[in-house]
Design a protein around this motif. Structure first.
Motif, short mmCIF file in Angstrom:
data_model
loop_
_atom_site.label_atom_id
_atom_site.label_comp_id
_atom_site.label_asym_id
_atom_site.label_seq_id
_atom_site.Cartn_x
_atom_site.Cartn_y
_atom_site.Cartn_z
N PRO A 1 0.93 -1.34 0.00
CA PRO A 1 0.05 -0.09 -0.02
C PRO A 1 0.99 1.33 -0.19
O PRO A 1 0.53 2.34 -0.59
CB PRO A 1 -0.62 -0.17 1.34
N ALA A 2 2.11 1.09 0.58
CA ALA A 2 2.96 2.47 0.61
C ALA A 2 3.66 2.54 -0.69
O ALA A 2 4.62 3.48 -0.72
CB ALA A 2 3.78 2.16 1.81
N TYR A 3 3.35 1.72 -1.56
CA TYR A 3 4.32 1.56 -2.77
C TYR A 3 4.17 2.93 -3.52
O TYR A 3 5.18 3.65 -3.92
CB TYR A 3 3.92 0.41 -3.77
N LYS A 4 2.86 3.61 -3.75
CA LYS A 4 2.57 4.57 -4.66
C LYS A 4 3.35 5.68 -3.98
O LYS A 4 3.83 6.70 -4.74
CB LYS A 4 1.13 4.89 -4.86
N ALA A 5 3.10 5.98 -2.46
CA ALA A 5 3.89 7.23 -1.92
C ALA A 5 5.34 7.27 -2.05
O ALA A 5 5.83 8.37 -2.44
CB ALA A 5 3.28 6.92 -0.52
N MET A 6 5.87 5.87 -2.12
CA MET A 6 7.34 5.74 -2.12
C MET A 6 7.82 6.33 -3.48
O MET A 6 8.76 6.95 -3.81
CB MET A 6 7.88 4.48 -1.76
N VAL A 7 6.99 5.72 -4.62
CA VAL A 7 7.21 6.06 -5.90
C VAL A 7 7.14 7.68 -6.20
O VAL A 7 8.03 8.25 -6.90
CB VAL A 7 6.42 5.40 -7.05
N ASP A 8 6.04 8.26 -5.71
CA ASP A 8 5.87 9.59 -5.74
C ASP A 8 7.12 10.51 -5.10
O ASP A 8 7.80 11.43 -5.67
CB ASP A 8 4.61 10.06 -5.06
N GLU A 9 7.52 9.92 -3.82
CA GLU A 9 8.64 10.67 -3.40
C GLU A 9 9.88 10.34 -4.16
O GLU A 9 10.60 11.27 -4.06
CB GLU A 9 8.97 10.05 -1.98
N ARG A 10 10.31 9.14 -4.73
CA ARG A 10 11.46 9.02 -5.33
C ARG A 10 11.38 10.02 -6.87
O ARG A 10 12.49 10.25 -7.25
CB ARG A 10 11.72 7.65 -5.68
N MET A 11 10.25 10.06 -7.34
CA MET A 11 10.11 10.68 -8.57
C MET A 11 10.35 12.28 -8.36
O MET A 11 10.97 13.07 -9.05
CB MET A 11 8.70 10.80 -9.24
N MET A 12 10.07 12.70 -7.08
CA MET A 12 10.21 14.26 -6.90
C MET A 12 11.85 14.31 -6.67
O MET A 12 12.40 15.22 -7.11
CB MET A 12 9.68 14.63 -5.46
N LEU A 13 12.58 13.32 -6.04
CA LEU A 13 13.98 13.27 -5.79
C LEU A 13 14.65 13.34 -7.14
O LEU A 13 15.46 14.18 -7.56
CB LEU A 13 14.44 12.01 -5.10
N ILE A 14 14.02 12.47 -8.21
CA ILE A 14 14.65 12.63 -9.53
C ILE A 14 14.49 13.94 -10.29
O ILE A 14 15.32 14.51 -10.72
CB ILE A 14 13.94 11.57 -10.38
N PHE A 15 13.30 14.35 -10.15
CA PHE A 15 13.05 15.74 -10.76
C PHE A 15 13.95 16.69 -10.01
O PHE A 15 14.67 17.82 -10.72
CB PHE A 15 11.25 16.15 -10.42
N GLU A 16 14.23 16.91 -8.92
CA GLU A 16 15.05 17.72 -8.29
C GLU A 16 16.21 17.68 -8.59
O GLU A 16 17.36 18.61 -8.67
CB GLU A 16 14.86 17.64 -6.65
N ALA A 17 17.10 16.38 -8.96
CA ALA A 17 18.44 15.95 -9.03
C ALA A 17 18.51 16.63 -10.57
O ALA A 17 19.45 17.03 -10.95
CB ALA A 17 18.62 14.56 -9.27
N CYS A 18 17.43 16.28 -11.50
CA CYS A 18 17.65 16.83 -12.92
C CYS A 18 17.80 18.31 -12.98
O CYS A 18 18.08 18.74 -14.09
CB CYS A 18 16.26 16.41 -13.61
N SER A 19 17.56 19.10 -11.95
CA SER A 19 17.54 20.67 -12.06
C SER A 19 18.92 21.08 -12.10
O SER A 19 19.38 22.16 -12.36
CB SER A 19 16.91 21.39 -10.76
N PHE A 20 20.15 19.95 -11.99
CA PHE A 20 21.29 20.18 -11.93
C PHE A 20 21.82 20.82 -13.37
O PHE A 20 22.68 21.42 -13.41
CB PHE A 20 22.17 19.02 -11.78
N GLN A 21 21.21 20.44 -14.28
CA GLN A 21 21.50 20.74 -15.81
C GLN A 21 21.43 22.47 -16.05
O GLN A 21 22.15 23.03 -16.72
CB GLN A 21 20.43 20.26 -16.83
N ASP A 22 20.49 22.96 -15.24
CA ASP A 22 20.44 24.50 -15.30
C ASP A 22 21.71 25.12 -14.76
O ASP A 22 22.41 25.92 -15.44
CB ASP A 22 19.18 24.93 -14.62
N ILE A 23 22.05 24.80 -13.66
CA ILE A 23 23.12 25.58 -13.04
C ILE A 23 24.52 25.02 -13.64
O ILE A 23 25.57 25.62 -13.84
CB ILE A 23 23.56 24.88 -11.62
N THR A 24 24.76 23.72 -14.10
CA THR A 24 25.68 23.12 -15.03
C THR A 24 25.74 23.89 -16.61
O THR A 24 26.82 24.41 -16.70
CB THR A 24 25.32 21.58 -15.33
N GLY A 25 24.67 24.33 -16.74
CA GLY A 25 24.79 24.91 -18.22
C GLY A 25 25.20 26.35 -17.90
O GLY A 25 25.88 27.01 -18.68
N GLN A 26 25.02 27.02 -16.80
CA GLN A 26 25.54 28.47 -16.31
C GLN A 26 26.99 28.26 -16.33
O GLN A 26 27.84 29.19 -16.62
CB GLN A 26 24.97 28.90 -15.04
#
Length: 227
Positions: free
Chosen positions: A118-143
């Motif tokens: 039952p907690a699988y969906k909440a875990m997936v949502d949390e991990r997806m948010m971590l992935i989205f946040e990690a992908c933001s590195f490309q903006d700083i890297t581009g600068q």
């Protein structure tokens, strides 16, 4: 140095020829000395002027060289711009490594999770948010990459101006032994690194090589093994 007229030598030769047949007196010797001094004075003045012009050209070139070296700003490049570019590249590498670890770790947790939990969906949502946040590195890297590119363009502009000012040309044989070994290793092992779009060998070239190579199955047969 420009050639100097040797007409003064003709006067000395003529004087010697006229006195060669008879006895030479002290007056003749004095006369020869006078002719020699008078004839060579113009010659030495011409040499002095020519040497002066040559030295003046050398002095002008050296002065221009010093000005161009000053415009090159070598201390600024060595002490500020190049170290700053190195720091930016180090930060890019670290940010990329951190983002990659975060993304791969979150993906592994999602793949290892139990969808029936039952907690699988909440875990997936949390991990997806971590992935989205990690992908933001490309903006700083581009600068950061933009800063490095700006430094490279600055160096290119300065070096190009300096090379044009001194009429520099590429010279062969100035590689160190380490550079020669590195170049030979790259050539021997075909270490050209990742190629840009349109450069290097394309997939069609690889396919053609396998199709034409004796003893190797056609590309279609190789592709069929993975279906």
């Amino acid at each position: 140095m420009k050639s100097v007229s040797t007409d003064h030598l003709d006067r000395i030769v003529d004087f010697v020829k006229t006195k060669r047949e008879g006895d030479v007196s002290l007056a003749d010797v004095v006369g020869l000395a006078e002719v020699t001094v008078e004839s060579l004075s113009t010659f030495f003045r011409a040499i002095d002027n020519s040497v002066y012009r040559e030295l003046a050209d050398i002095a002008s070139f050296i002065t221009n060289m010093k000005e161009e070296i000053g415009r090159l700003q070598p201390n600024d490049l060595k002490q500020t711009r190049i170290p700053a570019a190195g720091q930016e590249l180090d930060a890019i590498v670290k940010a990329t490594e951190k983002a990659t670890d975060t993304i791969m770790g979150a993906a592994e947790e999602v793949m290892a999770g139990d969808a029936a939990d039952p907690a699988y969906k909440a875990m997936v949502d949390e991990r997806m948010m971590l992935i989205f946040e990690a992908c933001s590195f490309q903006d700083i890297t581009g600068q950061r990459v933009a800063k490095v590119i700006e430094t490279l363009k600055h160096i290119e502009s300065r070096v190009s101006r300096f090379a044009a000012a001194i009429h520099a040309a590429d010279a062969d044989g100035y590689m160190t032994e380490d550079e020669q070994r590195a170049a030979e290793r790259k050539r021997r092992n075909i270490l050209h690194g990742p190629q840009l779009d349109g450069d290097g060998v394309g997939q069609s070239d690889v396919d053609a090589m396998f199709d034409k190579a004796p003893g190797i199955s056609p590309q279609d047969d190789i592709d069929a093994l993975f279906k």
